[in-house]
Design a protein around this motif. Structure first.
Motif, short mmCIF file in Angstrom:
data_model
loop_
_atom_site.label_atom_id
_atom_site.label_comp_id
_atom_site.label_asym_id
_atom_site.label_seq_id
_atom_site.Cartn_x
_atom_site.Cartn_y
_atom_site.Cartn_z
N GLN A 78 -21.22 -41.53 -1.38
CA GLN A 78 -22.55 -41.82 -0.96
C GLN A 78 -23.75 -40.84 -0.61
N LEU A 81 -24.76 -39.21 -3.87
CA LEU A 81 -25.99 -40.19 -4.46
C LEU A 81 -26.99 -39.70 -3.64
N GLU A 82 -27.08 -39.54 -2.43
CA GLU A 82 -28.25 -39.39 -1.55
C GLU A 82 -28.82 -38.05 -2.10
N ALA A 84 -28.22 -36.45 -4.93
CA ALA A 84 -28.89 -36.69 -6.38
C ALA A 84 -30.34 -37.17 -6.13
N GLU A 85 -30.26 -38.39 -5.62
CA GLU A 85 -31.67 -39.09 -5.47
C GLU A 85 -32.88 -37.94 -5.07
N LEU A 86 -32.54 -37.46 -4.07
CA LEU A 86 -33.57 -36.37 -3.37
C LEU A 86 -33.69 -35.48 -4.58
N GLN A 87 -32.82 -34.95 -5.27
CA GLN A 87 -33.10 -33.82 -6.31
C GLN A 87 -33.93 -34.46 -7.29
N VAL A 88 -33.52 -35.61 -7.53
CA VAL A 88 -34.45 -36.52 -8.65
C VAL A 88 -35.87 -36.61 -8.44
N LEU A 89 -36.25 -37.00 -7.00
CA LEU A 89 -37.46 -37.26 -6.44
C LEU A 89 -37.99 -35.68 -6.29
N LYS A 92 -39.26 -34.84 -10.03
CA LYS A 92 -40.27 -35.62 -10.31
C LYS A 92 -41.74 -35.34 -9.85
#
Length: 113
Positions: A78, A81-82, A84-89, A92
């Motif tokens: 988890q 994943l958190e 990775a999501e921040l990195q994607v944001l 972008k």
């Protein structure tokens, strides 16, 4: 050496008084002996703890231990994943700002067949 270290650890002597009693010339020698004995005691206690740990004897204990391990893995995943999501944001937003400031189309358009 061990007797001197034991007396220092028990508080019967300070390092300086033990040096005088046992005719040791340097303080660094005594501190090295103290560190060595502490390390040996630490290794010994860890070895005893490892031998005292018994594998789970019942099926319930095995299942509980496995569930605890899986819970730890889930928490770790988890967190990953958190991140990775921040990195994607972040990426972008970097792309969006770069497109606005440079006027270039950076992202690939999915209109190809």
């Amino acid at each position: 050496m061990r007797q001197m270290v034991e007396e220092i650890n028990c508080g019967r002597h300070t390092i300086e008084s033990a040096m005088g009693k046992y005719q040791v010339r340097t303080r660094s020698t005594v501190t090295k002996w103290l560190a060595r004995v502490r390390e040996e005691e630490h290794v010994r206690t860890q070895a005893m703890e490892n031998t005292q740990k018994k594998p789970p004897t019942t099926l319930v204990e095995q299942v509980v231990q496995h569930a605890d391990a899986l819970t730890g893995q889930v928490k770790q995943l988890q967190k990953q994943l958190e991140q990775a999501e921040l990195q994607v944001l972040y990426y972008k937003n970097v792309i969006r700002v770069a497109e606005q400031e440079l006027g270039l189309s950076i992202e690939k358009k999915s209109t190809t067949q």
